[in-house]
Design a protein around this motif. Structure first.
Motif, short mmCIF file in Angstrom:
data_model
loop_
_atom_site.label_atom_id
_atom_site.label_comp_id
_atom_site.label_asym_id
_atom_site.label_seq_id
_atom_site.Cartn_x
_atom_site.Cartn_y
_atom_site.Cartn_z
N ARG A 119 75.27 46.67 78.62
CA ARG A 119 75.01 45.35 78.05
C ARG A 119 76.09 44.97 77.03
N HIS A 120 75.93 43.78 76.46
CA HIS A 120 76.93 43.23 75.54
C HIS A 120 76.30 43.09 74.15
N PHE A 121 77.12 43.37 73.11
CA PHE A 121 76.61 43.43 71.75
C PHE A 121 77.58 42.76 70.78
N ILE A 122 77.01 42.18 69.72
CA ILE A 122 77.80 41.76 68.57
C ILE A 122 77.13 42.31 67.32
N GLN A 123 77.94 42.74 66.37
CA GLN A 123 77.41 43.20 65.09
C GLN A 123 77.36 42.00 64.15
N VAL A 124 76.25 41.83 63.45
CA VAL A 124 76.06 40.62 62.65
C VAL A 124 75.97 40.89 61.15
N SER A 125 76.18 42.15 60.74
CA SER A 125 76.20 42.48 59.32
C SER A 125 76.83 43.85 59.15
N ASP A 126 77.22 44.18 57.91
CA ASP A 126 77.64 45.55 57.62
C ASP A 126 76.44 46.49 57.80
N ILE A 127 76.72 47.71 58.26
CA ILE A 127 75.65 48.68 58.50
C ILE A 127 75.85 49.89 57.60
N ASP A 128 74.86 50.17 56.78
CA ASP A 128 74.84 51.36 55.93
C ASP A 128 74.19 52.49 56.73
N ALA A 129 74.99 53.49 57.10
CA ALA A 129 74.49 54.58 57.94
C ALA A 129 74.28 55.87 57.16
N SER A 130 74.16 55.79 55.84
CA SER A 130 74.05 56.99 55.02
C SER A 130 72.78 57.79 55.32
N LYS A 131 71.76 57.16 55.88
CA LYS A 131 70.53 57.88 56.20
C LYS A 131 70.73 58.91 57.31
N THR A 132 71.84 58.85 58.03
CA THR A 132 72.07 59.82 59.09
C THR A 132 72.28 61.23 58.55
N GLN A 133 72.49 61.36 57.25
CA GLN A 133 72.67 62.69 56.66
C GLN A 133 71.46 63.57 56.91
N GLY A 134 70.28 63.02 56.96
CA GLY A 134 69.09 63.82 57.19
C GLY A 134 68.23 63.31 58.31
N TRP A 135 68.84 62.57 59.24
CA TRP A 135 68.08 61.92 60.30
C TRP A 135 67.45 62.94 61.25
N ASN A 136 68.25 63.88 61.68
CA ASN A 136 67.79 64.88 62.64
C ASN A 136 68.52 66.17 62.33
N PRO A 137 67.82 67.29 62.21
CA PRO A 137 68.49 68.53 61.84
C PRO A 137 69.52 69.00 62.86
N GLU A 138 69.39 68.56 64.11
CA GLU A 138 70.34 68.98 65.13
C GLU A 138 71.36 67.88 65.45
N VAL A 139 70.90 66.66 65.56
CA VAL A 139 71.78 65.56 65.95
C VAL A 139 71.47 64.35 65.07
N GLU A 140 72.29 64.12 64.03
CA GLU A 140 72.04 62.98 63.16
C GLU A 140 72.18 61.66 63.91
N PHE A 141 73.27 61.52 64.62
CA PHE A 141 73.52 60.29 65.37
C PHE A 141 74.03 60.68 66.74
N THR A 142 73.34 60.26 67.77
CA THR A 142 73.75 60.59 69.13
C THR A 142 74.86 59.65 69.57
N PRO A 143 76.02 60.16 69.99
CA PRO A 143 77.10 59.29 70.43
C PRO A 143 76.64 58.34 71.53
N ILE A 144 77.21 57.15 71.53
CA ILE A 144 76.87 56.12 72.50
C ILE A 144 77.66 56.38 73.78
N GLY A 145 76.99 56.84 74.81
CA GLY A 145 77.65 57.24 76.04
C GLY A 145 77.84 58.75 76.08
#
Length: 315
Positions: A119-145
């Protein structure tokens, strides 16, 4: 029998049904405003209010079918059978088409891009991703693809337009035996993929290799790229303590245009833009400190092209 007769005609209101369909995650409630509700529906000219309520992290988009509306609640006078569909999406707005792309506004929506790879996407604001520090003990952020090998993979093949906004303080800690052998914000982008107009700031990347790390595709932005990257800035990236990493792309077979990276690497054999390059890089630059082979890329190959590129590197 021929006398005057009185006849009484009895009329009853017709009964009609409302059929509700849903796309995405959410609920629909029906509230009788006036008239009569029966076991199977509503009598003619009853008035009913319908309200769509999205599930957490979902948004209501619109009503489709016999009633078209973008209002979350509306009233309807029932004079026929009707079928309506409530459409919920995981993004701010849009339908994922090229003309009406999904709008990404927060960290959850950014992660969900990986569930809509074509699909197609546009980002519409700055994104604060600091919560990924403790999101998941194994995988904080899963790569896209995802890339496992040439037979097992699922590439991002759509478009992502950052519109000049940034993603900051993203932490990616991946195990190759869990999410594959391509790591970065985007893991694997194929020939149809286009990513542009985006800034990545203060990204942290920690990769666990179960075996030969030289076969991994690891970049701060894209692990394995066959698509096009344009007008991307990578800055404030530091603290890596492993080998074979690209400041923007791990392995590039595609096209990189107007990309600048500012990184500090702590491992060996790091590349300022790609680690391995089989594609073309135009009007791009790198400034930073690296160890190993270094420079614009860490491992040079004959079928590569660098045009109008600048490297300011301390090895």
């Amino acid at each position: 029998m021929n006398g005057i007769k009185n006849l009484v005609a009895n009329f009853e209101r017709s009964e009609y049904t409302i059929t509700i369909e849903k796309v995405g995650e959410g609920s629909v409630t029906k509230e009788l405003i006036s008239g009569t509700q029966t076991d199977n529906g509503y009598l003619f000219e009853s008035s009913v209010k319908l309200t769509a309520t999205p599930k957490k992290n979902w948004n209501f988009l619109r009503w489709e079918g016999d009633v078209e509306s973008d209002s979350q609640s509306f009233g309807k006078v029932i004079n026929d059978h009707i079928t309506i569909r409530a459409v919920f999406i995981e993004f701010e707005d849009g339908d994922g088409s090229e003309d009406n792309p999904y709008q990404v506004a927060n960290l959850h929506q950014l992660q969900r891009v990986g569930s809509y790879l074509d699909r197609h996407f546009i980002q519409v604001s700055d994104i604060d991703a600091s919560k990924t520090q403790g999101w998941n003990p194994e995988v904080e952020f899963t790569p896209i693809g995802i890339w496992i090998d040439e037979h097992v993979n699922d590439a991002f093949s759509g478009t992502y337009n950052g519109q000049g906004f940034e993603i900051k303080d993203l932490s990616i800690r991946n195990r190759d035996d869990i999410i594959g052998r391509a790591s970065g914000l985007f893991g694997y982008v194929n020939e149809s993929g286009l990513i542009k107009n985006l800034t990545i700031q203060n990204l942290s990347l920690d990769i666990y290799y179960s075996d030969d790390f030289s076969s991994m595709h690891v970049g701060t932005f894209i692990g394995l790229n066959h698509g096009k990257i344009s007008s991307v800035l990578i800055k404030g990236i530091r603290g890596f303590n492993f080998n074979f990493l690209g400041g923007v792309v791990g392995t590039n077979y595609g096209e990189i245009v107007k990309v600048h990276s500012e990184v500090i690497f702590g491992g060996e054999d790091m590349g300022g833009i790609p680690d391995l390059n089989y594609g073309n890089i135009y009007n791009s630059s790198f400034i930073g400190n690296i160890r190993g082979f270094g420079g614009m890329e860490s491992r040079f190959w004959t079928k590569t092209k660098f045009i109008c590129c600048l490297c300011g590197v301390k090895l």
